[in-house]
Design an enzyme around this catalytic site. Structure first.
Site, PDB file in Angstrom:
ATOM      1  N   ALA A  61       0.818  -1.213   0.000  1.00 37.70           N
ATOM      2  CA  ALA A  61       0.000   0.000   0.000  1.00 37.70           C
ATOM      3  C   ALA A  61       0.848   1.257   0.000  1.00 37.70           C
ATOM      4  O   ALA A  61       0.511   2.245  -0.661  1.00 37.70           O
ATOM      5  CB  ALA A  61      -0.931  -0.007   1.207  1.00 37.70           C
ATOM      6  N   GLU A  81      11.209   3.420   4.447  1.00 41.98           N
ATOM      7  CA  GLU A  81      11.203   1.955   4.369  1.00 41.98           C
ATOM      8  C   GLU A  81      12.403   1.388   5.125  1.00 41.98           C
ATOM      9  O   GLU A  81      13.540   1.808   4.903  1.00 41.98           O
ATOM     10  CB  GLU A  81      11.233   1.493   2.913  1.00 41.98           C
ATOM     11  CG  GLU A  81      11.476   0.008   2.705  1.00 41.98           C
ATOM     12  CD  GLU A  81      10.534  -0.885   3.506  1.00 41.98           C
ATOM     13  OE1 GLU A  81      11.011  -1.849   4.118  1.00 41.98           O
ATOM     14  OE2 GLU A  81       9.305  -0.596   3.525  1.00 41.98           O
ATOM     15  N   ASN A 147       4.824 -12.479  -1.026  1.00 39.74           N
ATOM     16  CA  ASN A 147       3.579 -13.252  -1.074  1.00 39.74           C
ATOM     17  C   ASN A 147       3.611 -14.287  -2.196  1.00 39.74           C
ATOM     18  O   ASN A 147       4.612 -14.449  -2.894  1.00 39.74           O
ATOM     19  CB  ASN A 147       2.370 -12.315  -1.203  1.00 39.74           C
ATOM     20  CG  ASN A 147       2.344 -11.538  -2.511  1.00 39.74           C
ATOM     21  OD1 ASN A 147       3.061 -11.857  -3.464  1.00 39.74           O
ATOM     22  ND2 ASN A 147       1.524 -10.500  -2.582  1.00 39.74           N
ATOM     23  N   TYR A 148       2.486 -14.965  -2.379  1.00 36.20           N
ATOM     24  CA  TYR A 148       2.383 -16.008  -3.398  1.00 36.20           C
ATOM     25  C   TYR A 148       1.829 -15.475  -4.715  1.00 36.20           C
ATOM     26  O   TYR A 148       1.475 -16.249  -5.600  1.00 36.20           O
ATOM     27  CB  TYR A 148       1.533 -17.163  -2.879  1.00 36.20           C
ATOM     28  CG  TYR A 148       2.133 -17.849  -1.671  1.00 36.20           C
ATOM     29  CD1 TYR A 148       3.431 -18.345  -1.708  1.00 36.20           C
ATOM     30  CD2 TYR A 148       1.413 -17.995  -0.493  1.00 36.20           C
ATOM     31  CE1 TYR A 148       3.998 -18.971  -0.605  1.00 36.20           C
ATOM     32  CE2 TYR A 148       1.966 -18.624   0.620  1.00 36.20           C
ATOM     33  CZ  TYR A 148       3.258 -19.106   0.558  1.00 36.20           C
ATOM     34  OH  TYR A 148       3.821 -19.727   1.652  1.00 36.20           O
ATOM     35  N   MET A 149       1.708 -14.164  -4.831  1.00 37.05           N
ATOM     36  CA  MET A 149       1.426 -13.461  -6.088  1.00 37.05           C
ATOM     37  C   MET A 149       0.006 -13.600  -6.608  1.00 37.05           C
ATOM     38  O   MET A 149      -0.324 -13.056  -7.667  1.00 37.05           O
ATOM     39  CB  MET A 149       2.423 -13.884  -7.187  1.00 37.05           C
ATOM     40  CG  MET A 149       3.843 -13.419  -6.938  1.00 37.05           C
ATOM     41  SD  MET A 149       5.104 -14.342  -7.865  1.00 37.05           S
ATOM     42  CE  MET A 149       5.303 -15.774  -6.800  1.00 37.05           C
ATOM     43  N   ALA A 150      -0.871 -14.298  -5.912  1.00 39.02           N
ATOM     44  CA  ALA A 150      -2.245 -14.460  -6.395  1.00 39.02           C
ATOM     45  C   ALA A 150      -2.947 -13.109  -6.441  1.00 39.02           C
ATOM     46  O   ALA A 150      -2.895 -12.332  -5.487  1.00 39.02           O
ATOM     47  CB  ALA A 150      -3.014 -15.420  -5.500  1.00 39.02           C
ATOM     48  N   HIS A 564      -2.356 -13.489   5.599  1.00 41.41           N
ATOM     49  CA  HIS A 564      -3.396 -12.510   5.285  1.00 41.41           C
ATOM     50  C   HIS A 564      -3.798 -11.702   6.512  1.00 41.41           C
ATOM     51  O   HIS A 564      -4.948 -11.288   6.644  1.00 41.41           O
ATOM     52  CB  HIS A 564      -4.622 -13.209   4.695  1.00 41.41           C
ATOM     53  CG  HIS A 564      -4.388 -13.829   3.357  1.00 41.41           C
ATOM     54  ND1 HIS A 564      -5.325 -14.632   2.728  1.00 41.41           N
ATOM     55  CD2 HIS A 564      -3.323 -13.777   2.516  1.00 41.41           C
ATOM     56  CE1 HIS A 564      -4.835 -15.041   1.568  1.00 41.41           C
ATOM     57  NE2 HIS A 564      -3.626 -14.532   1.413  1.00 41.41           N
ATOM     58  N   PRO A 609      -5.881 -10.935  -0.212  1.00 44.20           N
ATOM     59  CA  PRO A 609      -6.173  -9.502  -0.049  1.00 44.20           C
ATOM     60  C   PRO A 609      -5.324  -8.563  -0.887  1.00 44.20           C
ATOM     61  O   PRO A 609      -5.555  -7.352  -0.864  1.00 44.20           O
ATOM     62  CB  PRO A 609      -5.900  -9.271   1.444  1.00 44.20           C
ATOM     63  CG  PRO A 609      -4.874 -10.299   1.800  1.00 44.20           C
ATOM     64  CD  PRO A 609      -5.199 -11.508   0.963  1.00 44.20           C
ATOM     65  N   GLN A 610      -4.348  -9.073  -1.638  1.00 48.07           N
ATOM     66  CA  GLN A 610      -3.432  -8.190  -2.348  1.00 48.07           C
ATOM     67  C   GLN A 610      -4.164  -7.169  -3.212  1.00 48.07           C
ATOM     68  O   GLN A 610      -3.865  -5.968  -3.176  1.00 48.07           O
ATOM     69  CB  GLN A 610      -2.470  -9.010  -3.215  1.00 48.07           C
ATOM     70  CG  GLN A 610      -1.545  -8.156  -4.055  1.00 48.07           C
ATOM     71  CD  GLN A 610      -0.506  -8.943  -4.838  1.00 48.07           C
ATOM     72  OE1 GLN A 610       0.607  -8.481  -5.007  1.00 48.07           O
ATOM     73  NE2 GLN A 610      -0.849 -10.130  -5.319  1.00 48.07           N
TER      74      GLN A 610
END
EC number: 1.1.-.-
Length: 628
Positions: A61, A81, A147-150, A564, A609-610
């Site tokens: 985000a 960051e 993440n797993y990119m979904a 998540h 939730p991506q």
């Protein structure tokens, strides 16, 4: 779960990048202004400075909203960051889709400090007192780099529930949809590389105009197991759907992923939003820098952020607003150490109270995942343990952006409610009544086809069987989590990790559904469609796990999070004492401070939730700038 590509392959990939263009050109892309053509022009030097907006967190985000604020002319923007570039700090592992299971296991030492915070949970009652590593991205891109990119959207009813909970119909499906589309640069599937029996269905009307920075596409490689799984799902009653981007989830579809359509590298907020923003003269990043505290003036207005870069302390002042995008664990942590949170917690740690918000850190929601596994007479990612196969896969990936390394382990996603008559047989009246509170289009279970071994999920790489067999799994995830956790602080110092308590599997409804979901995964492997490719009986956990009590015991030992975590700075109506932010993401009780990340969700939509995190960032950027 998978071996690292060979050193020669890794060096070859780097050499190709270096020969093609200088790093600055690669990051900026064509058309960058000469004034910003040096990479360092976009990165700040530690020292007191002033910007219009200070964004804490360069993750999913944070980079999205910061980039949009700069692009939309809202003013000067600084991003803070704690990490750096994952492409430099994690070799090729973060970039190659098939390597997405590195450093994400439950073992407390299965983490990589170059890209991960190394957080772990407190001992979990629902997991026999086990504490688990909880992977979180510490890098530019944040958890979009881990993440797993979904990429898939929740249901229409889930966003309607969001809108009703916060009293703002701009979150209803029809109104929220444009912000999902705004981020996207969608590329259709490359059928020539994907191979036979892998045709996809999608609705181009909901995939934007192609002008967004975020590449979303289909993998160039489909594992054979997925084509057999599609038939098995049909046998179970799960029809093929259009891509899960239209607000409907019940059924099955090949998944879309955040992958660069040309290179098949992972796409993150860093490779998309940040790289576009590097050309903006009003945009600056302070990397390897920890936000220690948000500072308020006497009128409870957020005016600055106190920072630490390798021990050097300084302050960035915000003329207009501070935007907190540190994620579901560190956004509430930073609020609390800054004086916004439950009064009793702050008093315990000697933190002066700015605003008593008891909901800060509460309402933690998450999805868990686990899977039975079989040996199969098919090539899966297990074959990467064979040196000859791996060498060819390495060449395919680096030379043609093809082959099994381009595949993020899972091909087909599917969702369902437990069907009758099994629903009545497996679930108690109490559980059925609880699940009836969810809308008709809200699934209870997600299935993910996995071309590999799952096991206890302690360390995927170490625990991958090396017996020469190929393995496949059907992972299941619960989409209606009723267990609620929390995040608190162990210290007034933001450098001390927060106390993370997901509280998984503490609600009896979740436990019953978890057992039923495991049985449905076994139904999948029991279909006639899969009989030709299965070798022997269930390999893991095996037929000795038979009764409901044994299944529950196994689930408690083997489940992990699918990462998540959300809702710990929950959005709500201003009169709700447990709400942390209002529908514009403004922190209630103070001024000039917003929270924009998954912690601001009022509830966790079904699925991954991506996409919703990106959409929320797009929406709040437009709310702030007024230039959309």
């Amino acid at each position: 779960m998978r071996p690292i590509p060979s050193i020669l392959g890794a060096l070859g990939a780097f050499a190709t990048l270096s020969a093609a263009a200088p790093l600055e050109s690669t990051l900026y892309g064509p058309g960058a202004s000469h004034a910003r053509s040096m990479l360092g022009s976009s990165f700040g030097v530690p020292g007191n400075q002033t910007f219009d907006y200070v964004v804490i967190g360069g993750g999913t985000a944070g980079l999205a909203i910061a980039s949009r604020l700069a692009e939309q002319g809202a003013g000067t923007v600084a991003v803070i960051e704690a990490g750096g570039f994952y492409e430099l700090n994690n070799g090729n592992l973060s970039q190659i889709p098939a390597n997405d299971a590195y450093y994400v296991g439950k073992d407390l030492d299965d983490w990589q400090p170059g890209v991960d915070w190394g957080f772990h949970t407190v001992p979990q009652a629902g997991a026999y007192g086990r504490a688990s590593h909880y992977a979180r991205g510490k890098c530019l891109g944040g958890s979009s780099a881990r993440n797993y990119m979904a990429y898939q959207r929740g249901t229409k009813s889930s966003y309607q529930r969001w809108a009703d909970m916060v009293g703002d119909q701009s979150y209803a499906w029809e109104n929220f949809l444009p912000f999902f589309e705004k981020s996207l640069h969608f590329t259709p599937a490359n059928d020539a590389l994907r191979g036979a029996n892998a045709t996809v269905q999608y609705d181009p009307a909901v995939l934007g105009n192609g002008q967004g920075p975020l590449s979303v596409t289909y993998s160039h490689y489909v594992q054979s197991f997925a084509t057999w799984a599609q038939k098995a799902f049909l046998e179970m009653g799960l029809a093929v759907r259009n891509c899960f981007q239209s607000g409907e989830l019940l059924g099955q579809s090949f998944g879309m992923y955040t992958i660069n359509a040309t290179t098949m590298h992972r796409e993150s907020s860093e490779t998309s939003f940040l790289r576009r923003a590097l050309a903006y003269p009003n945009f600056m990043v302070f990397q390897s820098t920890l936000a220690k505290r948000i500072l308020f003036d006497g009128k409870k207005r957020a005016v600055a952020v106190q920072l630490d870069t390798q021990g050097y302390r300084y302050t960035l002042t915000a003329r207009k607003e501070v935007v907190l995008s540190a994620g579901a664990f560190q956004s509430p942590q930073l609020l609390m150490v800054s004086g916004v949170g439950p009064a009793a917690t702050l008093q315990q740690h000697g933190i002066p109270l700015v605003a008593d918000r008891p909901g800060v850190g509460q309402n933690l929601q998450d999805h868990i995942i686990y899977a039975p596994s079989y040996r199969v007479d098919l090539i899966t990612q297990s074959a990467l343990l064979n040196a000859t196969f791996e060498a060819q896969a390495n060449r395919d990936y680096h030379e043609r952006a093809a082959g099994i390394y381009a595949n993020p382990t899972s091909d087909i996603l599917a969702w369902e409610k437990i069907p009758e008559p099994k629903r009545s047989a497996w679930l108690s009246n109490t559980t059925r009544r609880a699940l009836a509170q969810y809308p008709a289009d809200w699934p209870e279970i997600e299935f993910l086809t996995m071309g590999g071994f799952f096991g206890y999920q302690n360390n995927y790489v170490r625990d991958n069987p090396s017996d020469g067999y190929n393995y496949a799994s059907l992972a299941v995830s619960l989409c209606t989590p009723r267990s609620r956790g929390n995040v608190s602080i162990a210290s007034a110092d933001a450098a001390v990790p927060p106390l993370i308590n997901p509280n998984w599997l503490t609600d009896p409804v979740d436990v019953e559904l978890a057992v039923a979901a495991f049985k449905r995964a076994r139904d999948f492997f029991g279909t006639s469609a899969l009989k030709p490719v299965l070798i022997g009986d269930e390999y893991f956990p095996g037929e000795r796990v038979a009764t409901d009590a044994q299944i529950e015991d196994h689930v408690r030992k083997s489940f992990d999070t699918i990462f998540h975590a959300s809702c710990t700075c929950a959005m709500g109506k201003r009169e709700d004492q447990m709400a942390v932010v209002d529908s514009k993401a403004r922190v209630i009780g103070v001024d000039a401070l917003r929270v924009v990340d998954a912690s601001a969700f009022p509830m966790l939509p079904p699925g991954h939730p991506q996409s919703t995190i990106y959409a929320l960032a797009e929406k709040i950027a437009c709310d702030i700038s007024g230039a959309c």
